[in-house]
Design a protein around this motif. Structure first.
Motif, PDB file in Angstrom:
ATOM      1  N   ALA A  20      83.691  34.477  35.056  1.00  6.43           N
ATOM      2  CA  ALA A  20      82.497  34.916  34.524  1.00  6.43           C
ATOM      3  C   ALA A  20      81.213  34.640  35.275  1.00  6.43           C
ATOM      4  N   ASP A  21      80.987  34.888  36.295  1.00 13.89           N
ATOM      5  CA  ASP A  21      80.102  34.573  37.380  1.00 13.89           C
ATOM      6  C   ASP A  21      80.740  34.325  38.650  1.00 13.89           C
ATOM      7  N   CYS A  22      81.937  33.690  38.775  1.00 12.68           N
ATOM      8  CA  CYS A  22      82.824  33.384  40.041  1.00 12.68           C
ATOM      9  C   CYS A  22      83.224  34.648  40.472  1.00 12.68           C
ATOM     10  N   LEU A  23      83.251  34.529  41.805  1.00 12.11           N
ATOM     11  CA  LEU A  23      83.631  35.969  42.643  1.00 12.11           C
ATOM     12  C   LEU A  23      84.991  36.235  42.493  1.00 12.11           C
ATOM     13  N   PRO A  24      85.572  37.480  42.308  1.00 12.33           N
ATOM     14  CA  PRO A  24      87.102  37.761  42.439  1.00 12.33           C
ATOM     15  C   PRO A  24      86.953  38.306  43.968  1.00 12.33           C
ATOM     16  N   VAL A  25      88.162  37.863  44.828  1.00 15.48           N
ATOM     17  CA  VAL A  25      88.013  38.405  46.095  1.00 15.48           C
ATOM     18  C   VAL A  25      89.466  38.920  46.357  1.00 15.48           C
ATOM     19  N   LEU A  26      89.583  40.239  46.472  1.00 15.77           N
ATOM     20  CA  LEU A  26      90.876  40.990  46.759  1.00 15.77           C
ATOM     21  C   LEU A  26      91.126  41.304  48.220  1.00 15.77           C
ATOM     22  N   GLY A  41      84.656  30.200  43.055  1.00 15.30           N
ATOM     23  CA  GLY A  41      83.426  29.667  42.716  1.00 15.30           C
ATOM     24  C   GLY A  41      82.862  29.013  43.726  1.00 15.30           C
ATOM     25  N   TRP A  42      81.885  28.117  43.256  1.00 15.30           N
ATOM     26  CA  TRP A  42      81.034  27.596  44.490  1.00 15.30           C
ATOM     27  C   TRP A  42      81.777  26.413  45.123  1.00 15.30           C
ATOM     28  N   ARG A  43      82.823  25.753  44.598  1.00 11.54           N
ATOM     29  CA  ARG A  43      83.737  24.873  45.042  1.00 11.54           C
ATOM     30  C   ARG A  43      84.535  25.486  45.890  1.00 11.54           C
ATOM     31  N   GLY A  44      85.203  26.575  45.565  1.00 14.67           N
ATOM     32  CA  GLY A  44      86.119  27.426  46.293  1.00 14.67           C
ATOM     33  C   GLY A  44      85.555  27.914  47.513  1.00 14.67           C
ATOM     34  N   THR A  45      84.166  28.115  47.461  1.00 18.46           N
ATOM     35  CA  THR A  45      83.725  29.044  48.513  1.00 18.46           C
ATOM     36  C   THR A  45      83.494  27.710  49.612  1.00 18.46           C
ATOM     37  N   ALA A  46      82.901  26.560  49.122  1.00 22.66           N
ATOM     38  CA  ALA A  46      82.812  25.591  50.000  1.00 22.66           C
ATOM     39  C   ALA A  46      83.968  25.009  50.734  1.00 22.66           C
ATOM     40  N   ALA A  47      85.268  25.288  50.032  1.00 26.57           N
ATOM     41  CA  ALA A  47      86.480  25.014  50.443  1.00 26.57           C
ATOM     42  C   ALA A  47      87.054  25.919  51.343  1.00 26.57           C
ATOM     43  N   GLY A  48      86.371  27.000  51.619  1.00 23.70           N
ATOM     44  CA  GLY A  48      86.815  28.113  52.325  1.00 23.70           C
ATOM     45  C   GLY A  48      88.025  28.873  51.879  1.00 23.70           C
ATOM     46  N   ILE A  49      87.623  29.255  50.581  1.00 21.36           N
ATOM     47  CA  ILE A  49      89.087  29.892  49.765  1.00 21.36           C
ATOM     48  C   ILE A  49      89.428  31.220  50.578  1.00 21.36           C
ATOM     49  N   VAL A  50      88.273  32.070  50.886  1.00 21.66           N
ATOM     50  CA  VAL A  50      88.612  33.280  51.484  1.00 21.66           C
ATOM     51  C   VAL A  50      89.415  32.891  52.993  1.00 21.66           C
ATOM     52  N   GLU A  51      89.101  32.049  53.595  1.00 20.41           N
ATOM     53  CA  GLU A  51      89.850  31.627  54.791  1.00 20.41           C
ATOM     54  C   GLU A  51      91.437  31.254  54.437  1.00 20.41           C
ATOM     55  N   GLY A 116      77.701  36.263  50.006  1.00 21.67           N
ATOM     56  CA  GLY A 116      77.560  36.291  51.725  1.00 21.67           C
ATOM     57  C   GLY A 116      78.272  35.125  52.480  1.00 21.67           C
ATOM     58  N   ILE A 117      78.504  34.230  51.788  1.00 27.12           N
ATOM     59  CA  ILE A 117      79.076  33.098  52.384  1.00 27.12           C
ATOM     60  C   ILE A 117      80.491  33.266  52.271  1.00 27.12           C
ATOM     61  N   ASN A 118      81.176  34.080  51.400  1.00 25.41           N
ATOM     62  CA  ASN A 118      82.458  34.269  51.441  1.00 25.41           C
ATOM     63  C   ASN A 118      82.696  35.419  52.355  1.00 25.41           C
ATOM     64  N   GLY A 119      81.844  36.491  52.499  1.00 24.29           N
ATOM     65  CA  GLY A 119      81.951  37.385  53.651  1.00 24.29           C
ATOM     66  C   GLY A 119      81.940  36.785  55.175  1.00 24.29           C
ATOM     67  N   LEU A 120      81.156  35.475  54.989  1.00 27.56           N
ATOM     68  CA  LEU A 120      81.070  34.911  56.508  1.00 27.56           C
ATOM     69  C   LEU A 120      82.570  34.223  56.450  1.00 27.56           C
ATOM     70  N   TRP A 121      83.051  33.592  55.566  1.00 25.40           N
ATOM     71  CA  TRP A 121      84.248  32.840  55.776  1.00 25.40           C
ATOM     72  C   TRP A 121      85.347  34.127  56.103  1.00 25.40           C
ATOM     73  N   GLY A 122      85.192  35.314  55.570  1.00 25.04           N
ATOM     74  CA  GLY A 122      86.262  36.253  56.008  1.00 25.04           C
ATOM     75  C   GLY A 122      86.265  36.676  57.446  1.00 25.04           C
ATOM     76  N   GLN A 123      84.832  36.693  58.196  1.00 23.92           N
ATOM     77  CA  GLN A 123      84.762  36.995  59.464  1.00 23.92           C
ATOM     78  C   GLN A 123      85.173  35.975  60.202  1.00 23.92           C
ATOM     79  N   LEU A 124      84.804  34.504  59.738  1.00 27.69           N
ATOM     80  CA  LEU A 124      85.230  33.367  60.481  1.00 27.69           C
ATOM     81  C   LEU A 124      86.929  33.242  60.568  1.00 27.69           C
ATOM     82  N   ALA A 125      87.379  33.920  59.536  1.00 24.52           N
ATOM     83  CA  ALA A 125      89.157  33.901  59.688  1.00 24.52           C
ATOM     84  C   ALA A 125      89.529  34.973  60.404  1.00 24.52           C
ATOM     85  N   GLY A 126      88.632  35.903  60.881  1.00 20.77           N
ATOM     86  CA  GLY A 126      88.845  37.039  61.726  1.00 20.77           C
ATOM     87  C   GLY A 126      89.061  38.470  61.192  1.00 20.77           C
TER      88      GLY A 126
END
Length: 167
Positions: A20-26, A41-51, A116-126
């Motif tokens: 409920a504001d945090c991002l779902p990433v599929l 969420g912001w903590r997961g984003t900082a932890a690189g959850i997408v990567e 945007g930060i999660n998109g960046l993490w995806g790119q950093l992951a390849g």
């Protein structure tokens, strides 16, 4: 399970994330037929959850360049006003790469673009940038469509995002 990433290669198994504001990433790998769902969420984003999700998909044989990712509706930069703890967490892991996603409003207030930060993490992951879709819908702006923790606190529902491999 109470985790921030789920991954499967089993058809018919639904992976669900709530927010409920945090991002779902599929995530979907059409080559190896692997799916993943992450709660960012912001903590997961900082932890690189997408990567982390991309790394877990590699366990099933996925290659980052084959993965398609979708960052769903969530709180957007326009409404995610924070104190310095959030941008400092992003700068701690991404350094200056986080700068384009953070606006200083005052000495103590910032706007942060988690999408945007999660998109960046995806790119950093390849994952190629053109294989990462980012929703422009803000859960805080569009209360007619979404629940927003920022606006109603705990007296609210949640949204879910689901991904499933077909048979």
């Amino acid at each position: 399970y109470e985790v921030d990433v789920l991954v499967t290669d089993i058809p018919g198994v639904s992976l669900v994330v709530f927010g409920a504001d945090c991002l779902p990433v599929l995530f979907y790998d059409p080559v190896r037929r692997v799916a993943a769902a992450a709660h960012a969420g912001w903590r997961g984003t900082a932890a690189g959850i997408v990567e982390r999700a991309v790394e877990k998909m590699a366990f099933y044989g996925s290659r980052p360049e084959d993965i398609l990712a979708a960052i769903g509706p969530g709180i957007s930069r326009c409404c995610f006003e924070t104190h310095e703890d959030v941008p400092h967490a992003m700068w701690a892991v991404l350094g200056k790469q986080a700068d384009p996603f953070i606006d200083r409003l005052s000495r103590e207030k910032f706007l942060v673009d988690l999408k945007g930060i999660n998109g960046l993490w995806g790119q950093l992951a390849g994952v190629p940038a053109n294989q990462i879709e980012i929703s422009d819908l803000c859960t805080a702006c569009r209360q007619d469509l979404f629940w927003s923790h920022r606006h109603v606190g705990e007296a609210r529902g949640v949204m879910s995002a689901v991904i499933q491999l077909t048979e």
